[in-house]
Structure formats: structure tokens, C-alpha cells
Write a protein that holds these residues in place. Structure first.
Motif, PDB file in Angstrom:
ATOM      1  N   THR A  13       0.838  -1.195   0.000  1.00 42.92           N
ATOM      2  CA  THR A  13       0.000   0.000   0.000  1.00 42.92           C
ATOM      3  C   THR A  13       0.872   1.242   0.000  1.00 42.92           C
ATOM      4  N   SER A  14       1.965   1.207   0.739  1.00 39.89           N
ATOM      5  CA  SER A  14       2.876   2.354   0.770  1.00 39.89           C
ATOM      6  C   SER A  14       4.160   1.970   1.479  1.00 39.89           C
ATOM      7  N   ARG A  15       5.194   2.750   1.223  1.00 34.71           N
ATOM      8  CA  ARG A  15       6.455   2.626   1.952  1.00 34.71           C
ATOM      9  C   ARG A  15       6.891   4.012   2.387  1.00 34.71           C
ATOM     10  N   ASP A  16       7.519   4.079   3.546  1.00 33.04           N
ATOM     11  CA  ASP A  16       8.043   5.349   4.037  1.00 33.04           C
ATOM     12  C   ASP A  16       9.285   5.045   4.874  1.00 33.04           C
ATOM     13  N   GLY A  17      10.433   5.153   4.232  1.00 32.47           N
ATOM     14  CA  GLY A  17      11.672   4.877   4.944  1.00 32.47           C
ATOM     15  C   GLY A  17      11.718   3.440   5.433  1.00 32.47           C
ATOM     16  N   ASN A  18      12.066   3.261   6.693  1.00 29.66           N
ATOM     17  CA  ASN A  18      12.206   1.926   7.267  1.00 29.66           C
ATOM     18  C   ASN A  18      10.967   1.436   8.000  1.00 29.66           C
ATOM     19  N   VAL A  19       9.854   2.160   7.880  1.00 19.90           N
ATOM     20  CA  VAL A  19       8.634   1.767   8.587  1.00 19.90           C
ATOM     21  C   VAL A  19       8.129   0.425   8.053  1.00 19.90           C
ATOM     22  N   ASN A  20       8.180  -0.601   8.882  1.00 18.18           N
ATOM     23  CA  ASN A  20       7.753  -1.955   8.512  1.00 18.18           C
ATOM     24  C   ASN A  20       8.467  -2.483   7.270  1.00 18.18           C
ATOM     25  N   ALA A  21       9.698  -2.056   7.075  1.00 16.36           N
ATOM     26  CA  ALA A  21      10.448  -2.471   5.887  1.00 16.36           C
ATOM     27  C   ALA A  21      10.684  -3.977   5.851  1.00 16.36           C
ATOM     28  N   SER A  22      10.771  -4.619   7.015  1.00 15.95           N
ATOM     29  CA  SER A  22      11.029  -6.061   7.078  1.00 15.95           C
ATOM     30  C   SER A  22       9.758  -6.855   7.380  1.00 15.95           C
ATOM     31  N   LEU A  23       8.599  -6.237   7.213  1.00 19.38           N
ATOM     32  CA  LEU A  23       7.330  -6.859   7.603  1.00 19.38           C
ATOM     33  C   LEU A  23       7.130  -8.224   6.960  1.00 19.38           C
ATOM     34  N   HIS A  24       7.491  -8.347   5.677  1.00 17.77           N
ATOM     35  CA  HIS A  24       7.232  -9.583   4.940  1.00 17.77           C
ATOM     36  C   HIS A  24       8.468 -10.480   4.814  1.00 17.77           C
ATOM     37  N   ASP A  25       9.455 -10.254   5.646  1.00 18.42           N
ATOM     38  CA  ASP A  25      10.685 -11.046   5.560  1.00 18.42           C
ATOM     39  C   ASP A  25      10.530 -12.452   6.129  1.00 18.42           C
ATOM     40  N   ASP A  26       9.659 -12.599   7.112  1.00 17.23           N
ATOM     41  CA  ASP A  26       9.541 -13.886   7.794  1.00 17.23           C
ATOM     42  C   ASP A  26       8.076 -14.163   8.125  1.00 17.23           C
ATOM     43  N   TYR A  27       7.581 -15.321   7.723  1.00 24.83           N
ATOM     44  CA  TYR A  27       6.162 -15.658   7.869  1.00 24.83           C
ATOM     45  C   TYR A  27       5.754 -15.740   9.347  1.00 24.83           C
ATOM     46  N   ALA A  28       6.574 -16.388  10.167  1.00 27.43           N
ATOM     47  CA  ALA A  28       6.238 -16.543  11.586  1.00 27.43           C
ATOM     48  C   ALA A  28       6.185 -15.189  12.292  1.00 27.43           C
ATOM     49  N   THR A  29       7.145 -14.336  11.982  1.00 27.37           N
ATOM     50  CA  THR A  29       7.162 -12.997  12.576  1.00 27.37           C
ATOM     51  C   THR A  29       5.961 -12.186  12.113  1.00 27.37           C
TER      52      THR A  29
END
Length: 270
Positions: free
Chosen positions: A178-194
């Protein structure tokens, strides 16, 4: 109140599941990200009821964010002129500004990737929650995997509303943000369990079983995906098909351009 997120696999019928849960009595708010899925949902709702019921409201995300969450509270006060979806230049000061210039252009158009944060900074999340509770009994979100940046935080914040909440998505079909802004939730989709843990922290039940069987993919394809790619997916039936490696450019292009061939794309980013 029942609050949950269902993680579906490709072709399991997640959108159909939402539509099946609709009725003509309760007041439904449905939010989805892409315009194409909005049209798909609308078509399925009309197909089910024969018309589009007045007790169901369907929004694309930014129409919901601007029209329902922002406009009633801040539009007149801030005298803004719509939403700007153009990415901000790398040199734009992300955190130095402390006034409205951080959230809108000189022509007073709101930056799409900061609109949710603007609502939060304006201390309006509780007011938005109250507004949702006033007009709706059930809150559905489709394509939840595409929520990112400040928008994911905003979605978690309003999920506390005192009504039934159900989110549906496929983590492994995360295509857009939906959007990106700097490092805000930048790694959100890096790991399924997290990723799942973020929903649990927001007090949503996580369901990984209800939509784990694909009607779209054969057993052969599902087994290949599970064994070779590591994404757990089961077939709805025992239908078999061939799985082969194809490296001829012309053949690959023919398959790619054939709208009659259902395709799943795997993107491995180093």
C-alpha cells in the motif's frame, strides 16, 4: 467480538469465503487494496444476491482511508486537495519537518504513503474506530498481505473496534505494498512466523488451516511447490498434472502470453 486473520493459499477461494459470510441483515464494511479485486468482489456480491445490498459498503483501501477516515475530520480544517500517489524523491526530508509539510505537498495534496500516519499524528485513531463502530457491525479486509508501511500499523490500530473483524490474505502472494516510508515496517514480509506474530500481538486469532487447500493447483503442482519452494500448500483433490523445467525462450513466452494457462510466479530476490 470475533477477530481473526485467515492466511490462505493460492486458489483456495479466499474472496469467495468473504462473500459467503455476507448477509442482508448486518452492516458490512469491506476493504481491499487493488481496484481489480474491488471489481471482482463487487461482481461476486452481485452474483450471490442478484444486486448489491445497501447494507454492504465496499472500498478500495485509499478511498476508505481518505474518504471515510480522513475527510470527515480533517479535510475542511486542513484544506487539502486529494491524494498524491507519486513517490517522494529520495532527498525529501522524512523526519526533519514537524508541521503539515511532512504529510502534504505545497499544493496541499496528501502524500498517500503518509496519510495513515497523519491521521495517527492528529490523534484521530479513536475517532475513526468510533466512526466504524457507529456505521458497521462487521469489518472485512481482503488482500491483507499487501498492507505495509504506516498502513499496516493503522490497520492493526483500528482492528480494536468493537465489531467482528476478519482479514484474509496470502502471505506468499505479497505483490504490492500500500505504501512505503523509509524503514517503517520495511522487514514486515521477511519472515512468515514474525508476520503472523504481528497479528497475534494485535489480538487477532491466526487461522492457517481453513483455506490451506487450493482448487486452482493440481496435486502435482502443490507437491512441487511444497517440496521445492518450501511453501506449504495442499490440493483440494487428487488431480494430477505434469511438472517440467522449460528454458526455451519462445516456449516460455508462449506460456506467459497464454491467458488460458493459469500461472503462479515465484520471485526470489537476493
Amino acid at each position: 467480538m470475533d477477530k481473526s486473520v485467515i492466511f490462505a493459499v493460492a486458489g483456495s477461494g479466499k474472496t469467495s469465503r468473504l462473500v459467503a459470510n455476507l448477509d442482508e441483515e448486518r452492516r458490512f464494511l469491506i476493504v481491499t487494496y487493488t481496484a481489480s479485486n474491488h471489481d471482482n468482489l463487487r461482481g461476486k456480491i452481485i452474483q450471490r444476491f442478484g444486486y448489491f445490498p445497501a447494507n454492504i459498503v465496499l472500498y478500495t483501501y485509499f478511498k476508505f482511508l481518505h474518504g471515510f477516515c480522513y475527510r470527515p475530520f480533517l479535510r475542511s480544517k486542513k484544506n487539502t486537495r486529494g491524494v498524491l500517489f507519486k513517490p517522494l524523491p529520495p532527498t525529501f526530508p522524512r523526519y526533519a519537518l514537524t508541521d503539515d509539510r511532512r504529510y502534504m505537498s505545497s499544493s496541499r495534496r496528501l502524500y498517500a504513503n503518509r496519510l495513515a500516519k497523519f491521521i495517527e499524528q492528529s490523534k484521530l485513531v479513536d475517532a475513526v474506530v468510533t466512526r466504524i463502530e457507529k456505521y458497521f457491525d462487521v469489518f472485512f479486509v481482503d488482500e491483507v498481505q499487501d498492507f505495509a508501511g504506516h498502513d499496516f500499523n493503522f490497520l492493526m490500530a483500528i482492528s480494536v473496534a468493537n465489531l467482528q473483524v476478519k482479514f484474509v490474505g496470502d502471505f506468499f502472494q505479497h505483490t504490492f505494498d500500500t505504501s512505503r516510508d523509509g524503514n517503517v515496517n520495511a522487514s514486515l514480509h521477511d519472515d512468515y512466523a514474525t508476520y503472523q506474530a504481528r497479528f497475534k500481538a494485535a489480538k487477532l486469532d491466526v487461522d492457517t488451516d481453513s483455506l490451506k487447500k487450493s482448487r486452482r493447483c493440481s496435486k502435482s503442482v502443490c507437491d512441487f511447490i511444497t517440496e521445492k519452494i518450501g511453501i506449504a500448500i495442499e490440493a483440494y483433490d487428487d488431480r494430477e498434472s505434469s511438472v517440467r523445467y522449460e528454458d526455451d525462450p519462445e516456449t516460455v513466452l508462449t506460456i506467459y502470453e497464454d491467458s488460458g494457462t493459469v500461472k503462479l510466479f515465484y520471485n526470489l530476490i537476493p
